[in-house]
Design a protein around this motif. Sequence first.
Motif, PDB file in Angstrom:
ATOM      1  N   GLY A 137     -95.618 -35.774 -49.992  1.00 21.81           N
ATOM      2  CA  GLY A 137     -94.873 -36.388 -48.891  1.00 21.81           C
ATOM      3  C   GLY A 137     -93.425 -36.620 -49.288  1.00 21.81           C
ATOM      4  O   GLY A 137     -92.786 -35.767 -49.903  1.00 21.81           O
ATOM      5  N   ILE A 138     -92.912 -37.778 -48.949  1.00 22.63           N
ATOM      6  CA  ILE A 138     -91.515 -38.117 -49.247  1.00 22.63           C
ATOM      7  C   ILE A 138     -91.501 -39.060 -50.440  1.00 22.63           C
ATOM      8  O   ILE A 138     -91.902 -40.229 -50.329  1.00 22.63           O
ATOM      9  CB  ILE A 138     -90.830 -38.764 -48.031  1.00 22.63           C
ATOM     10  CG1 ILE A 138     -90.897 -37.787 -46.847  1.00 22.63           C
ATOM     11  CG2 ILE A 138     -89.377 -39.113 -48.355  1.00 22.63           C
ATOM     12  CD1 ILE A 138     -90.370 -38.332 -45.561  1.00 22.63           C
TER      13      ILE A 138
ATOM     14  N   GLU B  33     -93.459 -43.525 -49.879  1.00 24.81           N
ATOM     15  CA  GLU B  33     -94.875 -43.372 -49.506  1.00 24.81           C
ATOM     16  C   GLU B  33     -95.367 -44.532 -48.645  1.00 24.81           C
ATOM     17  O   GLU B  33     -96.167 -44.319 -47.724  1.00 24.81           O
ATOM     18  CB  GLU B  33     -95.742 -43.256 -50.772  1.00 24.81           C
ATOM     19  CG  GLU B  33     -95.605 -41.938 -51.502  1.00 24.81           C
ATOM     20  CD  GLU B  33     -94.442 -41.907 -52.481  1.00 24.81           C
ATOM     21  OE1 GLU B  33     -94.290 -40.911 -53.198  1.00 24.81           O
ATOM     22  OE2 GLU B  33     -93.685 -42.907 -52.516  1.00 24.81           O
TER      23      GLU B  33
ATOM     24  N   HIS C 205     -94.593 -44.016 -44.891  1.00 26.56           N
ATOM     25  CA  HIS C 205     -94.993 -42.760 -44.256  1.00 26.56           C
ATOM     26  C   HIS C 205     -95.393 -42.946 -42.788  1.00 26.56           C
ATOM     27  O   HIS C 205     -95.050 -42.125 -41.934  1.00 26.56           O
ATOM     28  CB  HIS C 205     -96.146 -42.117 -45.032  1.00 26.56           C
ATOM     29  CG  HIS C 205     -95.671 -41.276 -46.182  1.00 26.56           C
ATOM     30  ND1 HIS C 205     -96.538 -40.667 -47.065  1.00 26.56           N
ATOM     31  CD2 HIS C 205     -94.429 -40.930 -46.595  1.00 26.56           C
ATOM     32  CE1 HIS C 205     -95.844 -39.981 -47.951  1.00 26.56           C
ATOM     33  NE2 HIS C 205     -94.569 -40.140 -47.698  1.00 26.56           N
TER      34      HIS C 205
ATOM     35  N   ILE D  85     -92.249 -43.411 -40.740  1.00 24.40           N
ATOM     36  CA  ILE D  85     -91.482 -42.160 -40.683  1.00 24.40           C
ATOM     37  C   ILE D  85     -92.148 -41.167 -39.738  1.00 24.40           C
ATOM     38  O   ILE D  85     -91.482 -40.390 -39.051  1.00 24.40           O
ATOM     39  CB  ILE D  85     -91.352 -41.554 -42.097  1.00 24.40           C
ATOM     40  CG1 ILE D  85     -90.494 -42.459 -42.984  1.00 24.40           C
ATOM     41  CG2 ILE D  85     -90.751 -40.147 -42.050  1.00 24.40           C
ATOM     42  CD1 ILE D  85     -90.493 -42.082 -44.455  1.00 24.40           C
TER      43      ILE D  85
ATOM     44  N   HIS E 163     -92.875 -33.052 -51.959  1.00 30.13           N
ATOM     45  CA  HIS E 163     -92.378 -32.513 -50.689  1.00 30.13           C
ATOM     46  C   HIS E 163     -93.484 -32.646 -49.655  1.00 30.13           C
ATOM     47  O   HIS E 163     -94.635 -32.927 -49.987  1.00 30.13           O
ATOM     48  CB  HIS E 163     -91.990 -31.042 -50.867  1.00 30.13           C
ATOM     49  CG  HIS E 163     -90.815 -30.614 -50.041  1.00 30.13           C
ATOM     50  ND1 HIS E 163     -90.734 -30.835 -48.683  1.00 30.13           N
ATOM     51  CD2 HIS E 163     -89.659 -29.972 -50.381  1.00 30.13           C
ATOM     52  CE1 HIS E 163     -89.588 -30.340 -48.229  1.00 30.13           C
ATOM     53  NE2 HIS E 163     -88.918 -29.825 -49.236  1.00 30.13           N
ATOM     54  N   THR E 164     -93.130 -32.415 -48.385  1.00 24.81           N
ATOM     55  CA  THR E 164     -94.122 -32.440 -47.322  1.00 24.81           C
ATOM     56  C   THR E 164     -94.632 -31.039 -46.983  1.00 24.81           C
ATOM     57  O   THR E 164     -95.586 -30.894 -46.228  1.00 24.81           O
ATOM     58  CB  THR E 164     -93.543 -33.069 -46.045  1.00 24.81           C
ATOM     59  OG1 THR E 164     -92.354 -32.346 -45.689  1.00 24.81           O
ATOM     60  CG2 THR E 164     -93.197 -34.538 -46.250  1.00 24.81           C
TER      61      THR E 164
ATOM     62  N   SER F 115     -79.965 -27.870 -47.814  1.00 19.73           N
ATOM     63  CA  SER F 115     -81.283 -27.957 -48.451  1.00 19.73           C
ATOM     64  C   SER F 115     -81.432 -26.917 -49.550  1.00 19.73           C
ATOM     65  O   SER F 115     -81.911 -27.211 -50.652  1.00 19.73           O
ATOM     66  CB  SER F 115     -82.381 -27.775 -47.403  1.00 19.73           C
ATOM     67  OG  SER F 115     -83.657 -27.832 -47.989  1.00 19.73           O
TER      68      SER F 115
ATOM     69  N   HIS G 221     -85.712 -38.477 -51.980  1.00 20.71           N
ATOM     70  CA  HIS G 221     -86.147 -38.804 -50.609  1.00 20.71           C
ATOM     71  C   HIS G 221     -85.098 -38.389 -49.574  1.00 20.71           C
ATOM     72  O   HIS G 221     -85.442 -38.025 -48.447  1.00 20.71           O
ATOM     73  CB  HIS G 221     -86.475 -40.299 -50.491  1.00 20.71           C
ATOM     74  CG  HIS G 221     -85.303 -41.206 -50.633  1.00 20.71           C
ATOM     75  ND1 HIS G 221     -84.841 -41.646 -51.848  1.00 20.71           N
ATOM     76  CD2 HIS G 221     -84.482 -41.763 -49.694  1.00 20.71           C
ATOM     77  CE1 HIS G 221     -83.796 -42.438 -51.668  1.00 20.71           C
ATOM     78  NE2 HIS G 221     -83.564 -42.513 -50.372  1.00 20.71           N
TER      79      HIS G 221
ATOM     80  N   ILE H 115     -85.591 -34.566 -49.144  1.00 20.42           N
ATOM     81  CA  ILE H 115     -86.818 -34.219 -48.420  1.00 20.42           C
ATOM     82  C   ILE H 115     -86.716 -34.618 -46.947  1.00 20.42           C
ATOM     83  O   ILE H 115     -87.166 -33.875 -46.066  1.00 20.42           O
ATOM     84  CB  ILE H 115     -88.044 -34.894 -49.070  1.00 20.42           C
ATOM     85  CG1 ILE H 115     -88.140 -34.531 -50.557  1.00 20.42           C
ATOM     86  CG2 ILE H 115     -89.319 -34.490 -48.346  1.00 20.42           C
ATOM     87  CD1 ILE H 115     -88.150 -33.061 -50.853  1.00 20.42           C
ATOM     88  N   LEU H 116     -86.133 -35.773 -46.668  1.00 22.20           N
ATOM     89  CA  LEU H 116     -85.944 -36.181 -45.271  1.00 22.20           C
ATOM     90  C   LEU H 116     -85.093 -35.173 -44.518  1.00 22.20           C
ATOM     91  O   LEU H 116     -85.429 -34.762 -43.395  1.00 22.20           O
ATOM     92  CB  LEU H 116     -85.301 -37.570 -45.205  1.00 22.20           C
ATOM     93  CG  LEU H 116     -86.219 -38.772 -45.393  1.00 22.20           C
ATOM     94  CD1 LEU H 116     -85.406 -40.055 -45.540  1.00 22.20           C
ATOM     95  CD2 LEU H 116     -87.194 -38.899 -44.215  1.00 22.20           C
TER      96      LEU H 116
ATOM     97  N   ASN I  46     -86.868 -31.915 -43.791  1.00 20.80           N
ATOM     98  CA  ASN I  46     -87.787 -32.012 -42.653  1.00 20.80           C
ATOM     99  C   ASN I  46     -87.027 -32.066 -41.332  1.00 20.80           C
ATOM    100  O   ASN I  46     -87.437 -31.440 -40.345  1.00 20.80           O
ATOM    101  CB  ASN I  46     -88.672 -33.252 -42.799  1.00 20.80           C
ATOM    102  CG  ASN I  46     -89.844 -33.018 -43.735  1.00 20.80           C
ATOM    103  OD1 ASN I  46     -90.893 -32.538 -43.324  1.00 20.80           O
ATOM    104  ND2 ASN I  46     -89.668 -33.349 -45.011  1.00 20.80           N
TER     105      ASN I  46
END
Length: 312
Positions: A18-19, A23, A26, A29, A178-179, A260, A273, A276-277, A280
């Motif tokens: 995930g991020i 966590e 989540h 988010i 990562h997601t 990215s 974070h 990764i945000l 996404n």
Amino acid sequence: MGAFNLTPSDPSTFILNGIPGLEDAHIWISIPFSMFYIIGLLGNFTILFVVGKESTLHKPMFLLLSMLALTDIGLSTCVMPKALCIFWFCFKGITVDGCLTQMFFLHAVAGMHSAVLVIMAFDRYVAICEPLRYGTILNNARIAKLGLVGLTRAVFVVLPEPLLLRRLPFCANQVIPHTYCEHMAVVKMSCGDTRVNRTYGLMTALVIIGIDLTLIGLSYRLIIRAVLRINSKKAHWKALNTCTAHISVMLLSYTPYLFSALTHRFGQGIAAHVHILLANLYLLVPPMLNPIIYGVKTKELRDKVGKYTCRM
């Protein structure tokens, strides 16, 4: 719950974490993420439905909008169902084959998305610089052929990435922060020699994004040169106004993608974070906004969408 908490010791499984660092947030988010995803799906399926139903919209420009809508749906759908499973149910496990499959489709669709933006730039060039020959230069059949070329390029350029990764050994620690399975994130999980993978990944980005941005830049250089030859300032703005939607979509698509991609290779100082945000949001915000941008800027499409909306 034991089946859900897969451990990294399973050599056939990766753990998508995930991020990292967020966590505990989540669930929160996931609320804007799921809203962006649903709005994007509704907007892009609306474009596909209206263009498909209205024979007056069976033109090159709207065929390109349909292609863009399909790639937007593909980009967000490649990652969001799995990401939401991570956020809502802690389903973090993904098989190596599943991970490589997700990676292939994500990068192939992104390559096709970029190709559509190039064709749209060419469409704007023909519309402004060769308006009297537009119908002979660009028709639905030619747009479909150009789209097929873009799809073929995306598949054959991206396909070696998962194939090269499949031959590598992966370390005991198979937690991907990562997601979704992004190429460089998976490469970093290997304890083998990844120089070929890193080099090919960089070459892929240069071939697809580098060539496409060059072609788009060339198209707009010719467009600007043609517009400057027009004496009337009103005509200047009218001609350039037809390009604003395409320029907006390009900025929305390429800017976060380049950020990215460069962050994965050179952005060690950027918090994980944050990266990764943004990675996404790059797959969620453009697909959500693109139908709105073209709906606002394209009167013919806006009128047809209004027609169906009023019937409901």
